[in-house]
Write a protein that holds these residues in place. Structure first.
Motif, PDB file in Angstrom:
ATOM      1  N   ALA A  71       0.810  -1.227   0.000  1.00 58.56           N
ATOM      2  CA  ALA A  71       0.000   0.000   0.000  1.00 58.56           C
ATOM      3  C   ALA A  71       0.841   1.275   0.000  1.00 58.56           C
ATOM      4  O   ALA A  71       0.482   2.267   0.632  1.00 58.56           O
ATOM      5  N   GLU A  72       1.951   1.271  -0.713  1.00 58.08           N
ATOM      6  CA  GLU A  72       2.710   2.506  -0.942  1.00 58.08           C
ATOM      7  C   GLU A  72       2.327   3.061  -2.319  1.00 58.08           C
ATOM      8  O   GLU A  72       1.845   2.328  -3.187  1.00 58.08           O
ATOM      9  N   SER A  73       2.541   4.352  -2.513  1.00 55.50           N
ATOM     10  CA  SER A  73       2.218   4.943  -3.814  1.00 55.50           C
ATOM     11  C   SER A  73       3.139   6.108  -4.117  1.00 55.50           C
ATOM     12  O   SER A  73       3.665   6.764  -3.205  1.00 55.50           O
ATOM     13  N   VAL A  74       3.340   6.348  -5.425  1.00 49.58           N
ATOM     14  CA  VAL A  74       4.171   7.452  -5.916  1.00 49.58           C
ATOM     15  C   VAL A  74       3.376   8.174  -6.994  1.00 49.58           C
ATOM     16  O   VAL A  74       2.692   7.526  -7.805  1.00 49.58           O
ATOM     17  N   LEU A  75       3.458   9.506  -7.013  1.00 49.57           N
ATOM     18  CA  LEU A  75       2.717  10.312  -7.981  1.00 49.57           C
ATOM     19  C   LEU A  75       3.705  11.107  -8.827  1.00 49.57           C
ATOM     20  O   LEU A  75       4.559  11.815  -8.296  1.00 49.57           O
ATOM     21  N   PHE A  76       3.576  10.975 -10.174  1.00 48.34           N
ATOM     22  CA  PHE A  76       4.436  11.688 -11.113  1.00 48.34           C
ATOM     23  C   PHE A  76       3.588  12.628 -11.973  1.00 48.34           C
ATOM     24  O   PHE A  76       2.388  12.438 -12.128  1.00 48.34           O
ATOM     25  N   THR A  77       4.258  13.628 -12.572  1.00 50.98           N
ATOM     26  CA  THR A  77       3.552  14.549 -13.458  1.00 50.98           C
ATOM     27  C   THR A  77       4.347  14.783 -14.732  1.00 50.98           C
ATOM     28  O   THR A  77       5.553  14.497 -14.798  1.00 50.98           O
ATOM     29  N   THR A  78       3.678  15.325 -15.743  1.00 51.68           N
ATOM     30  CA  THR A  78       4.321  15.646 -17.010  1.00 51.68           C
ATOM     31  C   THR A  78       4.986  17.013 -16.930  1.00 51.68           C
ATOM     32  O   THR A  78       4.685  17.826 -16.065  1.00 51.68           O
ATOM     33  N   ARG A  79       5.891  17.305 -17.852  1.00 53.04           N
ATOM     34  CA  ARG A  79       6.596  18.592 -17.866  1.00 53.04           C
ATOM     35  C   ARG A  79       5.800  19.656 -18.605  1.00 53.04           C
ATOM     36  O   ARG A  79       6.023  20.854 -18.427  1.00 53.04           O
ATOM     37  N   MET A  80       4.872  19.239 -19.463  1.00 54.81           N
ATOM     38  CA  MET A  80       4.087  20.140 -20.303  1.00 54.81           C
ATOM     39  C   MET A  80       2.632  19.698 -20.254  1.00 54.81           C
ATOM     40  O   MET A  80       2.335  18.560 -19.901  1.00 54.81           O
ATOM     41  N   PRO A  81       1.698  20.590 -20.619  1.00 56.04           N
ATOM     42  CA  PRO A  81       0.317  20.133 -20.775  1.00 56.04           C
ATOM     43  C   PRO A  81       0.281  18.973 -21.770  1.00 56.04           C
ATOM     44  O   PRO A  81       0.800  19.072 -22.875  1.00 56.04           O
ATOM     45  N   GLY A  82      -0.317  17.871 -21.347  1.00 52.84           N
ATOM     46  CA  GLY A  82      -0.306  16.718 -22.229  1.00 52.84           C
ATOM     47  C   GLY A  82      -0.862  15.488 -21.566  1.00 52.84           C
ATOM     48  O   GLY A  82      -1.620  15.568 -20.594  1.00 52.84           O
ATOM     49  N   HIS A  83      -0.458  14.329 -22.070  1.00 54.71           N
ATOM     50  CA  HIS A  83      -1.022  13.060 -21.649  1.00 54.71           C
ATOM     51  C   HIS A  83       0.076  12.053 -21.354  1.00 54.71           C
ATOM     52  O   HIS A  83       1.198  12.161 -21.866  1.00 54.71           O
ATOM     53  N   ILE A  84      -0.271  11.079 -20.528  1.00 50.73           N
ATOM     54  CA  ILE A  84       0.665  10.024 -20.143  1.00 50.73           C
ATOM     55  C   ILE A  84       0.257   8.743 -20.861  1.00 50.73           C
ATOM     56  O   ILE A  84      -0.906   8.322 -20.808  1.00 50.73           O
ATOM     57  N   LEU A  85       1.213   8.134 -21.534  1.00 48.77           N
ATOM     58  CA  LEU A  85       0.960   6.945 -22.347  1.00 48.77           C
ATOM     59  C   LEU A  85       1.608   5.724 -21.695  1.00 48.77           C
ATOM     60  O   LEU A  85       2.826   5.657 -21.578  1.00 48.77           O
TER      61      LEU A  85
END
Length: 226
Positions: A71-85
């Motif tokens: 039950a651990e979690s990590v949150l990442f984000t993009t560098r620009m407005p966009g989508h994660i594939l």
């Protein structure tokens, strides 16, 4: 490993880890992590690996996130407005990734620098070095803007502006082609070269590029004059 993609135009990726699972990422894309997650910054491949990643334009270090408990979690984000594939590599094989498009991957994924010795690729705008993902795990790519993709049959080709290439199957043949016509080259505003990709394989594109974003924003930036 479970994951969930949140948002629409500025997406974040939440990866849920159970005991023993590890995910690694480029530096600078972490949003948050649960307190029990162990984070380690290191340079796989030693000094040579650091140099290859630096030359590719990517961060010289990678961040590794390990779950000693469930039950651990990590949150990442993009560098620009966009989508994660998300890319299950067992379905695609080796994937060549444009610099800065790599976001993160499972620990079982092989990640490294892909040398391309064709000098025309440098002139095409994406440099001499790419990164790659290979293996049977799950990798994630950050797409600027909307995700565009094509499946190219054997012998089928597509000409693409180099700045819009996000990732492509290693099975695709990749060559530089000069823009046709002197007027197009000098005044067309799309550079001197296009990239010819020939199948079989799949291609993923950014609909937005950093260059175009900077060009649009330039007129709005305060230049220090009243």
């Amino acid at each position: 490993m479970e994951y969930q993609i949140h948002g629409t135009t500025m997406q974040t990726l939440e990866i849920k880890l159970v005991r023993g699972e590890t995910v690694f990422s480029e530096t600078g894309c972490l949003v948050s992590m649960t307190p029990g997650t162990n984070m380690e910054t290191r340079a796989p491949g030693g000094f040579g690996g650091m140099l290859r990643r630096a030359f590719s334009g990517n961060s010289i270090m990678l961040n590794y996130f390990h779950a000693p408990h469930d039950a651990e979690s990590v949150l990442f984000t993009t560098r620009m407005p966009g989508h994660i594939l998300p890319l299950p590599l067992q379905n695609y094989g080796r994937i060549i990734v444009q610099r800065h498009a790599f976001l993160c991957a499972e620990a079982d994924v092989e990640f490294g620098v892909e040398a391309t010795l064709n000098i025309g690729r440098f002139l095409g705008g994406n440099g001499l070095i790419f990164t790659y993902m290979d293996g049977h795990g799950l990798g994630f790519v950050s797409i600027d803007g909307e995700i565009l993709h094509w499946d190219l049959a054997r012998g089928e080709s597509l000409l693409v502006h180099p700045g819009h290439i996000a990732a492509f199957s290693a099975s695709l043949d990749y060559r530089v082609q000069r823009m046709q016509g002197v007027t197009n080259m000098l005044f067309g505003g799309d550079g001197l070269y296009m990239i010819r990709l020939t199948g079989p394989g799949r291609l993923w594109l950014h609909s937005l590029t950093m260059h175009n974003m900077a060009h649009i924003m330039q007129e709005y930036l305060h230049d220090g004059r009243e």
